[in-house]
Design a protein around this motif. Sequence first.
Motif, PDB file in Angstrom:
ATOM      1  N   PHE A 167     -22.518   0.617 -15.752  1.00 22.30           N
ATOM      2  CA  PHE A 167     -21.116   0.532 -16.140  1.00 22.30           C
ATOM      3  C   PHE A 167     -20.253   0.589 -14.889  1.00 22.30           C
ATOM      4  CE2 PHE A 167     -22.191   0.945 -20.509  1.00 22.30           C
ATOM      5  CZ  PHE A 167     -23.249   1.839 -20.568  1.00 22.30           C
ATOM      6  N   TRP A 168     -19.173  -0.193 -14.906  1.00 23.58           N
ATOM      7  CA  TRP A 168     -18.310  -0.321 -13.729  1.00 23.58           C
ATOM      8  C   TRP A 168     -16.845  -0.162 -14.109  1.00 23.58           C
ATOM      9  CZ3 TRP A 168     -20.055  -1.196  -8.727  1.00 23.58           C
ATOM     10  CH2 TRP A 168     -21.428  -1.421  -8.603  1.00 23.58           C
ATOM     11  N   GLY A 169     -16.108   0.457 -13.195  1.00 22.59           N
ATOM     12  CA  GLY A 169     -14.677   0.476 -13.316  1.00 22.59           C
ATOM     13  C   GLY A 169     -14.082  -0.809 -12.779  1.00 22.59           C
ATOM     14  N   GLN A 170     -12.776  -0.945 -12.880  1.00 20.79           N
ATOM     15  CA  GLN A 170     -12.111  -2.204 -12.537  1.00 20.79           C
ATOM     16  C   GLN A 170     -11.824  -2.343 -11.051  1.00 20.79           C
ATOM     17  OE1 GLN A 170     -10.553   0.463 -13.239  1.00 20.79           O
ATOM     18  NE2 GLN A 170      -8.653   0.458 -12.061  1.00 20.79           N
ATOM     19  N   GLY A 171     -11.944  -1.300 -10.288  1.00 23.68           N
ATOM     20  CA  GLY A 171     -11.701  -1.382  -8.850  1.00 23.68           C
ATOM     21  C   GLY A 171     -10.295  -0.974  -8.474  1.00 23.68           C
ATOM     22  N   THR A 172     -10.178  -0.385  -7.297  1.00 24.26           N
ATOM     23  CA  THR A 172      -8.882  -0.010  -6.755  1.00 24.26           C
ATOM     24  C   THR A 172      -8.867  -0.412  -5.275  1.00 24.26           C
ATOM     25  OG1 THR A 172      -7.284   1.796  -6.515  1.00 24.26           O
ATOM     26  CG2 THR A 172      -9.614   2.372  -6.233  1.00 24.26           C
ATOM     27  N   LEU A 173      -7.784  -1.028  -4.842  1.00 22.08           N
ATOM     28  CA  LEU A 173      -7.708  -1.594  -3.503  1.00 22.08           C
ATOM     29  C   LEU A 173      -7.272  -0.545  -2.488  1.00 22.08           C
ATOM     30  CD1 LEU A 173      -7.740  -4.022  -1.555  1.00 22.08           C
ATOM     31  CD2 LEU A 173      -5.369  -4.475  -2.259  1.00 22.08           C
ATOM     32  N   VAL A 174      -8.047  -0.449  -1.416  1.00 21.67           N
ATOM     33  CA  VAL A 174      -7.704   0.394  -0.281  1.00 21.67           C
ATOM     34  C   VAL A 174      -7.467  -0.520   0.919  1.00 21.67           C
ATOM     35  CG1 VAL A 174      -8.523   2.155   1.315  1.00 21.67           C
ATOM     36  CG2 VAL A 174      -9.004   2.363  -1.130  1.00 21.67           C
ATOM     37  N   THR A 175      -6.300  -0.403   1.511  1.00 13.84           N
ATOM     38  CA  THR A 175      -5.964  -1.198   2.680  1.00 13.84           C
ATOM     39  C   THR A 175      -5.647  -0.257   3.833  1.00 13.84           C
ATOM     40  OG1 THR A 175      -5.046  -2.939   1.281  1.00 13.84           O
ATOM     41  CG2 THR A 175      -4.480  -2.995   3.613  1.00 13.84           C
ATOM     42  N   VAL A 176      -6.400  -0.397   4.909  1.00 14.86           N
ATOM     43  CA  VAL A 176      -6.183   0.425   6.091  1.00 14.86           C
ATOM     44  C   VAL A 176      -5.512  -0.444   7.156  1.00 14.86           C
ATOM     45  CG1 VAL A 176      -7.239   1.927   7.806  1.00 14.86           C
ATOM     46  CG2 VAL A 176      -8.222   1.767   5.507  1.00 14.86           C
ATOM     47  N   SER A 177      -4.375   0.021   7.633  1.00 15.29           N
ATOM     48  CA  SER A 177      -3.615  -0.758   8.612  1.00 15.29           C
ATOM     49  C   SER A 177      -3.659  -0.090   9.985  1.00 15.29           C
ATOM     50  CB  SER A 177      -2.163  -0.887   8.150  1.00 15.29           C
ATOM     51  OG  SER A 177      -1.552   0.382   8.128  1.00 15.29           O
ATOM     52  N   SER A 178      -3.414  -0.885  11.008  1.00 14.64           N
ATOM     53  CA  SER A 178      -3.445  -0.355  12.383  1.00 14.64           C
ATOM     54  C   SER A 178      -2.103   0.220  12.789  1.00 14.64           C
ATOM     55  CB  SER A 178      -3.841  -1.471  13.341  1.00 14.64           C
ATOM     56  OG  SER A 178      -2.924  -2.542  13.235  1.00 14.64           O
TER      57      SER A 178
END
Length: 125
Positions: A114-125
């Motif tokens: 079973f999987w969740g829908q995903g959540t976006l992580v964005t790492v910036s400089s």
Amino acid sequence: VQLQASGGGLVQAGGSLRLSCTASGRSFTLYNMGWFRQAPGKEREFVAAISRGGGIKSYGDAVKGRFTISRNNGITTLFLQMTSLKLEDTAVYYCAADRSRTTPLEHDASAYDFWGQGTLVTVSS
């Protein structure tokens, strides 16, 4: 079991973020749980896994020493505490449940049911 991931966002390199994954439906304690991530143009990558009771944990090499997986069975929630974030941590993060309940913990995404829908992580400089 239904899984809902949350907590993603934009963070500067070196910063921290905590992801959550709330489970509903069949008993959360029946499942080993895992976190995976997928960056654009790349395959899904194992991040971390935790046993049903929380006593056994496993991490991918890329995140060892920086990320911590945990779970609170009382509130049926899985967590991923991420620290010292790097640009290469940018990805969509998915939580997943493994009903096989075996150890050692699975690192292969195909083992998870079973999987969740995903959540976006964005790492910036």
